[in-house]
Each structure stands twice: as C-alpha cells, then as structure tokens.
Write a protein that holds these residues in place. Structure first.
Motif, short mmCIF file in Angstrom:
data_model
loop_
_atom_site.label_atom_id
_atom_site.label_comp_id
_atom_site.label_asym_id
_atom_site.label_seq_id
_atom_site.Cartn_x
_atom_site.Cartn_y
_atom_site.Cartn_z
N VAL A 285 -3.34 0.69 -0.61
CA VAL A 285 -2.83 1.49 0.51
C VAL A 285 -1.74 0.73 1.27
O VAL A 285 -0.65 1.27 1.54
CB VAL A 285 -3.99 1.86 1.47
CG1 VAL A 285 -3.45 2.48 2.75
CG2 VAL A 285 -4.94 2.83 0.79
N ALA A 286 -2.01 -0.53 1.60
CA ALA A 286 -1.03 -1.30 2.37
C ALA A 286 0.23 -1.57 1.55
O ALA A 286 1.36 -1.48 2.06
CB ALA A 286 -1.66 -2.62 2.82
N ALA A 287 0.06 -1.91 0.26
CA ALA A 287 1.22 -2.20 -0.59
C ALA A 287 2.08 -0.96 -0.79
O ALA A 287 3.33 -1.04 -0.73
CB ALA A 287 0.75 -2.75 -1.93
N ALA A 288 1.46 0.20 -1.01
CA ALA A 288 2.24 1.43 -1.21
C ALA A 288 2.97 1.83 0.06
O ALA A 288 4.14 2.27 0.02
CB ALA A 288 1.31 2.56 -1.67
N GLY A 289 2.32 1.69 1.22
CA GLY A 289 2.98 2.01 2.48
C GLY A 289 4.17 1.12 2.75
O GLY A 289 5.24 1.58 3.19
N GLY A 353 -4.31 7.10 -3.40
CA GLY A 353 -3.63 8.06 -4.28
C GLY A 353 -2.54 8.82 -3.58
O GLY A 353 -1.45 9.02 -4.13
N THR A 354 -2.79 9.25 -2.34
CA THR A 354 -1.74 9.98 -1.59
C THR A 354 -0.55 9.09 -1.31
O THR A 354 0.60 9.55 -1.32
CB THR A 354 -2.31 10.52 -0.27
OG1 THR A 354 -2.72 9.43 0.56
CG2 THR A 354 -3.49 11.44 -0.51
N ARG A 355 -0.79 7.79 -1.06
CA ARG A 355 0.34 6.87 -0.84
C ARG A 355 1.15 6.69 -2.13
O ARG A 355 2.39 6.57 -2.09
CB ARG A 355 -0.17 5.52 -0.37
CG ARG A 355 -0.84 5.56 1.01
CD ARG A 355 0.18 5.85 2.09
NE ARG A 355 -0.41 5.81 3.41
CZ ARG A 355 -0.72 6.90 4.13
NH1 ARG A 355 -0.47 8.10 3.62
NH2 ARG A 355 -1.25 6.78 5.32
#
Length: 480
Positions: A285-289, A353-355
């Motif tokens: 989550v943090a990496a994708a954001g 997944g959404t990220r």
C-alpha cells in the motif's frame, strides 16, 4: 504490560477487581470447584518442582531462597508454554494468581506476580532506577510485542478521516500516531537491550508475529503522509517499514521453526499470525501510493511483489487458523480481539489492490482484471466475516461472561474496522461503484467512534488505579 497482577488464596475473599483468575498450583485444590473458586484457567505446569516445595515447606524465613530457586526453575523449557500463556493473559487485562497456600504472599504465586510485573530485575538486567523511573522500567520490561497496534489503528483512522474531509481531526490523529512511534520505538530498543531474555521469549513464542506491528505502523504512517504530498517523509517511513518487514518476515518464521524452546501444540495458533500477511500488504500500500507520486518503477515492482506475497501468506494463514478453530476446542478467554485481524488482513489486501489499479497500465505485471477481481472477492469475504466476528464476540462476553474490560487487544479491533472503511471507499471510488464509496464513508465514521471509545477506555484504565489509591488513602486518613 501495564495491567494489575495480584495473588490470592483460593479460600480468600474474592473481589470484583480480580480480573481473570488463574490457578497456578500443580494439583487442583480439594473440595473446590471452578465455579466456587471462580477459576478461569488452570496452568498447573507453572508450579514449582516437588523437591523445591518439600525443601521450602512454606517456611517464611526460607522464602528468599525459595524465590531464587523458583525463578531459576521458570527458565526450564517445561515451564515455557505455560509461562508464555500467562504472559498473554497478563497482557490482556488484570490478573489474579490463585493458590491453595494459606499465606499467598509467601507462595510461588507471589513470585510469579513479581516475575510478571517486573517488580524485580532479571539476573542479567541492571537494577531499575529509583522513583517513578522504576515503574517505567517495569512497564518496558513487560511491554507487549504488539504495542504498535495503537499506532496502526490511529494511523488508519487518520487516513479515513482525511478521506471524509475531516482534515483537522485527521491531522490530530496523525500527530498522536507519530507521538506513539516516538515513545514505543525507544521502549522496544530498551527492552531488547536490558531484558533480552523476555524479548527473545516473545520472539519465539505463539504471538511472535505481533512484532510485525512495528513495520505495519510505519507503513500506515507512510501511506497517510503520502496523501498530503510529503514524499520525503513517506519515503523514510516506508524504508524503515520495509527493512523491518524483511527482517521480521523471515526472522519470525525461522525463529519459530528452529527454536527448541517453543511449544509445538496446535493450540498456539492465534489471530496475530495474520499480521504476517498484513505486513506484506502494508508495504504494498505504501509503496504503490508513493510510486503514484514519484513514478518510480522500483516502487511499482515492490508494491506488486508484496501484494502477491501477502495474498499467499493470507491464504496459508487462514487455512491454519481455521483448522485450529474447527479442530480444537476454544476457551472463551482465549478467543481474543486478535481474531479481527483476519478481517483486517483481507481488507488491507483489497486496499493494496486498489492502489495497484491506480498505477499506469504499463507498469502492472498482472492483468487489471485479475487485480480487480481478486480485490472484489476479498472485499466480499471480509464483509462476510464481520457478522461472524460479532457473533463470536457476543458468545465470549454475553454467553460465557468473559469480563468486558480494556486490554491492548482492543487496538486489534480498531485497525480492521478502520481499514475496512477505507478499503470500501477506495474500492468503490476506483471501480466507479458509488454505493460502495458512500458505504465506506459511513464506515469511516464508525471507525472514528470506535477509536474514541478505545482511547477513552485506555485512559480510564491507566488513571483508575491512581484514583482508587487516592480514595483509599483519603478514607484511611478520615478513619484515623
């Protein structure tokens, strides 16, 4: 652990403030039923050896020598499973150690209470500093491995409030979460340096995966500050969280497999094992954001790989935990709020997944349809889990009368509820499902209310002993 631990004779007067009552004798007291003695659990393996009891013979002048020998016995591997269980119970709430000895203050129950609360240092630890610092040292010595759950819950609720436009409240909770990091991280290091035996015992114990809350909390903070555009700060928190995740993600399973000090019983499986998957998904989550703002290909790959790892870890852990719940009897007191992490792990997998869906199409190594379909399936499953978890909570507290009092595990409830609300909104927004986004906004407010209730209960639990002591002292002066 900041909960109260006392000891009583099984024949003594019971008090409503006893909390959970645990019998620590090797033999059940004659003519005493579990209802008469209000015994919640029996840990007979914690009793001293027959030879030591025969030598001591409950002679108070010999108590110092008995204490020294009994503390040495507690390091024996045969005591390890029961000792780990007793520590877990002490972490969950107030505890009363019950013994058949008439003089409970000069019994092994008193030594166990001292050992749990850290009233005296371990043989390899320096003497605690005087005054209030002695109390702080005792709390650090018994610090719960999953104490960073407080930061996790606070951080995800802050993220949800930011989505709902409550920016002032969101910033306030973010500051509270950062303050929690500033206090807890040095406490973990202090405990590792000065109480290494207890730290290692937790690391190879049944709740070892709770240490992953350190990594998860850092990643949750990183994901929150990304929303405000602070890429440098988010990168620092993500780097720390990823390094800790890498070390613990391998270290904890290796420690559990290789350790000869652990209990191999299937009963040791618990809800905190889902933190293995939550740790991987929090990095995703943090990496994708952060990748969405910086267009970093390395971060995009890291997010995708961690998402895939987290999915496999979730499936494997769910199979183990479900088999344990269905195949072995579960005591009401053992069914803790950590069970909610099962739902939280599914929810954060959906959020990851959404990220990934928001990343450029060319950067995804798997088809968009697979990521979206997997996210919808996991969201449906996490939604299905909520009524089941509520029913189990009612069975524990309403039907089986387990006292409903504050414990650190309540933060394991805040994080899944907050994560589910954020996930529902973000999945609805990403897929264009308006009703789902609206539902997520309402659920975020519910998570905020739960956070307020838990923080109020935590403060009340911390303040109540001091108020009780003042009232008792004032009453004593009036009587005098």
């Amino acid at each position: 652990m900041g909960n109260k631990v006392t000891c009583r004779s099984v024949c003594g007067q019971r008090s409503p403030e006893d909390g959970r009552r645990v019998l620590v004798d090797g033999v059940w007291p004659p003519d005493i039923s579990s209802e008469d003695g209000r015994i919640d659990e029996w840990l007979g393996d914690l009793a001293p050896s027959t030879e030591l009891l025969r030598r001591y013979a409950h002679d108070p002048p010999r108590f110092a020598e008995f204490r020294r020998r009994y503390l040495a016995e507690l390091d024996d591997p045969r005591h390890r499973p029961a000792a780990d269980r007793l520590r877990d119970l002490a972490d969950d709430g107030d505890l009363t150690l019950v013994t058949a000895a008439q003089d409970a203050d000069h019994s092994h129950a008193a030594v166990l209470a001292e050992w749990l609360t850290g009233a005296r240092p371990e043989p390899d630890a320096p003497p605690p500093p005087p005054g209030y610092r002695e109390s702080v040292a005792a709390r650090v010595a018994n610090l719960n491995a999953g104490a960073f759950a407080f930061v996790m819950g606070t951080g995800i609720v802050s993220t949800g409030l930011n989505i709902n436009g409550a920016h002032a409240a969101s910033i306030t909770l973010l500051v509270v979460g950062l303050a929690g990091c500033a206090v807890l991280l040095p406490a973990y290091v202090w405990r590792l340096l000065y109480w290494r035996q207890r730290f290692v015992a937790d690391f190879v114990g049944p709740r070892a995966f709770a240490f992953l809350t350190v990594s998860i909390a850092s990643d949750v903070i990183a994901a929150r500050v990304v929303a405000d555009g602070h890429t440098a700060v988010a990168g620092a928190f993500l780097a720390f969280g990823a390094v800790v995740w890498l070390l613990l993600g391998y270290g904890i399973p290796l420690g559990l497999i290789a350790s000869t000090r652990r209990d191999a019983s299937f009963d040791q499986v618990n809800g905190t094992w889902f933190l293995w998957a939550v740790g991987s998904q929090s990095v995703a989550v943090a990496a994708a954001g952060l990748a969405r703002l910086t267009s970093s290909h390395l971060l995009q790959v890291l997010a995708l790989v961690c998402w895939g790892i987290g999915l496999m870890q979730y499936v494997l852990t769910a199979a183990i935990v479900l088999a344990r719940l269905l195949a072995r009897p579960v005591a009401p007191g053992n069914l803790m709020t950590s069970s909610w992490i099962c739902m939280g792990a599914a929810a954060i997998s959906v959020l990851a997944g959404t990220r990934l869906l928001e990343l450029p199409a060319g950067s995804r190594l798997v088809p968009r349809a697979f990521v979206e379909g997997s996210s919808i399936v996991l969201w449906s499953f996490s939604t299905w889990l909520i009524p089941l978890l509520l029913a189990l909570g009612a069975w524990r507290h309403v039907l089986r009368k387990v006292p409903f009092r504050y414990e650190l595990g309540w933060w394991n409830l805040v994080f899944p509820i907050g994560m589910y609300g954020v996930t529902t909104h973000e999945l609805g927004r990403t897929t264009g499902t308006s009703w789902m986004a609206t539902l997520g906004r309402w659920e975020i407010w519910v998570a905020g209310a739960v956070w307020v209730a838990v923080i109020a209960a935590m403060v009340t639990a911390a303040v109540r002993p001091h108020l009780t002591a003042r009232r008792t002292a004032g009453s004593g002066r009036r009587v005098a």
